[in-house]
Scaffold this motif. Structure first.
Motif, PDB file in Angstrom:
ATOM      1  N   LEU A  97       0.670  -1.098   0.482  1.00 35.84           N
ATOM      2  CA  LEU A  97       0.488   0.212   0.554  1.00 35.84           C
ATOM      3  C   LEU A  97       0.580   1.781  -0.192  1.00 35.84           C
ATOM      4  O   LEU A  97       0.582   2.038  -0.623  1.00 35.84           O
ATOM      5  CB  LEU A  97      -0.858   0.057   1.024  1.00 35.84           C
ATOM      6  N   ALA A  98       1.639   1.007   0.717  1.00 40.89           N
ATOM      7  CA  ALA A  98       2.635   2.409   1.210  1.00 40.89           C
ATOM      8  C   ALA A  98       3.568   2.453  -0.126  1.00 40.89           C
ATOM      9  O   ALA A  98       3.443   3.337  -0.709  1.00 40.89           O
ATOM     10  CB  ALA A  98       3.779   2.366   1.833  1.00 40.89           C
ATOM     11  N   MET A  99       4.135   1.468  -0.977  1.00 38.74           N
ATOM     12  CA  MET A  99       5.169   1.964  -2.723  1.00 38.74           C
ATOM     13  C   MET A  99       3.964   2.138  -3.021  1.00 38.74           C
ATOM     14  O   MET A  99       4.477   2.641  -4.663  1.00 38.74           O
ATOM     15  CB  MET A  99       4.947   0.547  -2.493  1.00 38.74           C
ATOM     16  N   ILE A 100       2.168   1.684  -3.540  1.00 40.17           N
ATOM     17  CA  ILE A 100       1.739   2.072  -4.243  1.00 40.17           C
ATOM     18  C   ILE A 100       0.934   3.529  -4.367  1.00 40.17           C
ATOM     19  O   ILE A 100       0.837   4.102  -5.430  1.00 40.17           O
ATOM     20  CB  ILE A 100       0.227   1.385  -4.571  1.00 40.17           C
ATOM     21  N   LEU A 101       0.372   3.706  -3.249  1.00 41.97           N
ATOM     22  CA  LEU A 101       1.247   5.201  -3.058  1.00 41.97           C
ATOM     23  C   LEU A 101       2.092   6.155  -3.422  1.00 41.97           C
ATOM     24  O   LEU A 101       1.789   7.486  -3.755  1.00 41.97           O
ATOM     25  CB  LEU A 101       0.049   5.181  -1.513  1.00 41.97           C
ATOM     26  N   ALA A 102       3.439   5.598  -3.169  1.00 38.30           N
ATOM     27  CA  ALA A 102       4.581   6.009  -3.421  1.00 38.30           C
ATOM     28  C   ALA A 102       4.160   6.572  -4.998  1.00 38.30           C
ATOM     29  O   ALA A 102       4.488   7.860  -5.712  1.00 38.30           O
ATOM     30  CB  ALA A 102       5.450   5.930  -3.174  1.00 38.30           C
ATOM     31  N   VAL A 103       4.105   5.405  -5.594  1.00 38.88           N
ATOM     32  CA  VAL A 103       3.735   5.279  -7.214  1.00 38.88           C
ATOM     33  C   VAL A 103       2.556   6.664  -7.970  1.00 38.88           C
ATOM     34  O   VAL A 103       3.187   7.057  -8.242  1.00 38.88           O
ATOM     35  CB  VAL A 103       4.137   4.169  -7.954  1.00 38.88           C
ATOM     36  N   GLY A 113      -3.592   5.434   9.830  1.00 37.00           N
ATOM     37  CA  GLY A 113      -3.039   7.539   9.393  1.00 37.00           C
ATOM     38  C   GLY A 113      -2.123   8.293   9.143  1.00 37.00           C
ATOM     39  O   GLY A 113      -2.355   9.171   8.552  1.00 37.00           O
ATOM     40  N   GLY A 114      -1.257   7.798   9.390  1.00 35.33           N
ATOM     41  CA  GLY A 114       0.174   8.450   9.929  1.00 35.33           C
ATOM     42  C   GLY A 114       1.206   7.600   8.320  1.00 35.33           C
ATOM     43  O   GLY A 114       1.558   8.894   7.925  1.00 35.33           O
ATOM     44  N   LEU A 115       0.337   6.697   8.036  1.00 37.76           N
ATOM     45  CA  LEU A 115       0.772   5.986   6.455  1.00 37.76           C
ATOM     46  C   LEU A 115       1.313   6.940   5.241  1.00 37.76           C
ATOM     47  O   LEU A 115       2.461   7.417   4.731  1.00 37.76           O
ATOM     48  CB  LEU A 115       0.566   4.610   6.764  1.00 37.76           C
ATOM     49  N   PRO A 116       0.174   7.334   4.861  1.00 35.59           N
ATOM     50  CA  PRO A 116      -0.087   8.551   3.677  1.00 35.59           C
ATOM     51  C   PRO A 116       0.779   9.640   4.444  1.00 35.59           C
ATOM     52  O   PRO A 116       1.183  10.106   3.259  1.00 35.59           O
ATOM     53  CB  PRO A 116      -1.602   8.881   3.952  1.00 35.59           C
ATOM     54  N   VAL A 117       0.722  10.529   5.417  1.00 34.37           N
ATOM     55  CA  VAL A 117       2.137  11.546   5.984  1.00 34.37           C
ATOM     56  C   VAL A 117       3.352  10.925   5.364  1.00 34.37           C
ATOM     57  O   VAL A 117       3.827  11.648   4.979  1.00 34.37           O
ATOM     58  CB  VAL A 117       1.417  11.690   6.816  1.00 34.37           C
ATOM     59  N   VAL A 118       3.560  10.396   5.645  1.00 31.84           N
ATOM     60  CA  VAL A 118       4.560   9.743   5.557  1.00 31.84           C
ATOM     61  C   VAL A 118       5.389   9.442   4.117  1.00 31.84           C
ATOM     62  O   VAL A 118       5.895  10.180   3.966  1.00 31.84           O
ATOM     63  CB  VAL A 118       5.624   7.954   6.430  1.00 31.84           C
ATOM     64  N   VAL A 119       4.569   8.526   3.060  1.00 34.72           N
ATOM     65  CA  VAL A 119       4.448   8.544   1.842  1.00 34.72           C
ATOM     66  C   VAL A 119       4.882   9.806   1.261  1.00 34.72           C
ATOM     67  O   VAL A 119       5.201  10.068   0.151  1.00 34.72           O
ATOM     68  CB  VAL A 119       3.431   7.370   1.853  1.00 34.72           C
ATOM     69  N   SER A 120       3.826  10.980   1.681  1.00 33.67           N
ATOM     70  CA  SER A 120       3.892  11.864   0.990  1.00 33.67           C
ATOM     71  C   SER A 120       4.896  13.349   0.805  1.00 33.67           C
ATOM     72  O   SER A 120       5.113  13.812   0.318  1.00 33.67           O
ATOM     73  CB  SER A 120       1.895  12.933   1.164  1.00 33.67           C
ATOM     74  N   LEU A 121       5.285  13.057   2.494  1.00 33.83           N
ATOM     75  CA  LEU A 121       6.642  14.112   2.630  1.00 33.83           C
ATOM     76  C   LEU A 121       7.735  13.313   2.079  1.00 33.83           C
ATOM     77  O   LEU A 121       7.919  14.407   1.841  1.00 33.83           O
ATOM     78  CB  LEU A 121       6.663  13.870   4.730  1.00 33.83           C
ATOM     79  N   ALA A 122       7.781  12.257   2.007  1.00 32.30           N
ATOM     80  CA  ALA A 122       8.802  11.429   1.321  1.00 32.30           C
ATOM     81  C   ALA A 122       9.286  11.693  -0.346  1.00 32.30           C
ATOM     82  O   ALA A 122       9.886  12.265  -0.727  1.00 32.30           O
ATOM     83  CB  ALA A 122       9.530  10.016   1.676  1.00 32.30           C
ATOM     84  N   ALA A 123       7.864  11.833  -1.004  1.00 35.99           N
ATOM     85  CA  ALA A 123       7.609  11.625  -2.205  1.00 35.99           C
ATOM     86  C   ALA A 123       7.418  13.632  -3.036  1.00 35.99           C
ATOM     87  O   ALA A 123       7.859  12.926  -3.679  1.00 35.99           O
ATOM     88  CB  ALA A 123       6.129  10.724  -2.739  1.00 35.99           C
ATOM     89  N   ARG A 124       6.401  13.677  -1.664  1.00 38.37           N
ATOM     90  CA  ARG A 124       5.965  15.009  -2.353  1.00 38.37           C
ATOM     91  C   ARG A 124       6.923  16.349  -1.259  1.00 38.37           C
ATOM     92  O   ARG A 124       6.480  17.801  -1.843  1.00 38.37           O
ATOM     93  CB  ARG A 124       4.614  15.438  -2.828  1.00 38.37           C
TER      94      ARG A 124
END
Length: 270
Positions: free
Chosen positions: A27-33, A143-154
């Motif tokens: 899920l985290a990797m797909i969000l990152a992509v 709830g925090g996982l999307p924030v981690v991914v978004s901060l790393a990606a964008r």
């Protein structure tokens, strides 16, 4: 010797709780992509998520070893003696070191936040699961996982609706995940929120939370009810009806179906 190593490796994988670990990492990797992260960042997110999940899974079985032995859990390699605690502690330490390295390689803000989420997972293992707040670590982590991914990606925290949807999904997942083991848990001193509610009310509450998450996911990002929202809500509603009418493990499977719909909708709306 080779056969013994294969058996030990397979047991280590079993003790790590691989299903949720793989699901969260994917899920985290797909969000990152989806959020157009580079290939390197996406890979680092996957490594950080998977190694973090390994530490949480292995620490869970280490902490619960005595409880699992009393419950005669034949599916737990530490409880049956297939794995020795020293080996699992070593694997946990190596995974924790890898988690720290991969997380901080994503940047200070996403790295520290991810490590906080991993610590929250450990806090669940160490005591939260025995309390009425057993749901809180799940809500925080999902709830925090999307924030981690978004901060790393964008380099931005991302839309607030993903945090709300993730927290609702995580809380529902906790309730559903606990249902099969309620009796064994009670006998060994674990009395979290699902144990206080009982199986049926836990399923009903999980269903309500996940349906709320469905509404948040498909309506809030576009501020309207479009065709996609109608289809997703119809599917979720149908699963709700099936779950209410079904017997045995039917309600449990229906909630898992709603959870899957939520994850797909989250990815498509992101």
């Amino acid at each position: 010797m080779t056969g013994r190593r294969v058996t030990t490796a397979a047991a280590l994988i079993r003790a790590s709780h691989p299903e949720p670990g793989i699901a969260v990492s994917l899920l985290a990797m797909i969000l990152a992509v989806t959020w157009e992260a580079s290939g390197g960042t996406t890979a680092l997110i996957g490594v950080a998520a998977m190694t973090g999940q390994l530490t949480v899974g292995w620490s869970n079985d280490l902490i619960d070893r005595d409880r699992d032995q009393r419950s005669n859990r034949r599916d737990k390699p530490l409880a049956t003696g297939v794995l020795q605690p020293a080996l699992v502690r070593g694997a946990t330490a190596l995974s924790l070191a890898a988690t720290v390295g991969a997380s901080l390689s994503l940047g200070v803000r996403p790295g520290l936040l991810h490590l906080t989420l991993v610590a929250t997972g450990w806090a669940y293992n160490l005591g939260f699961k025995r309390t009425v707040l057993s749901w809180l670590p799940y809500a925080v982590c999902f709830g925090g996982l999307p924030v981690v991914v978004s901060l790393a990606a964008r380099e931005v925290a991302g839309p607030e609706w993903t945090i709300i949807a993730g927290a609702l999904l995580g809380t529902g997942a906790h309730l559903v995940n606990a249902v099969p083991d309620l009796e064994d848990d009670r006998r060994t001193g674990v009395v979290g929120l699902p144990h206080r509610l009982g199986a049926r009310r836990s399923i009903n509450l999980a269903t309500a939370l996940m349906l709320t998450g469905t509404v948040v996911t498909v309506v809030v990002p576009v501020s309207s009810v479009d065709l996609f929202a109608v289809v997703v809500l119809a599917v979720s509603g149908a699963l709700l009806v099936v779950g209410q009418l079904a017997s045995g493990r039917g309600p449990f499977r229906a909630v898992l179906g709603i959870a899957l719909v939520n994850v797909v909708a989250l990815l498509l709306r992101s």
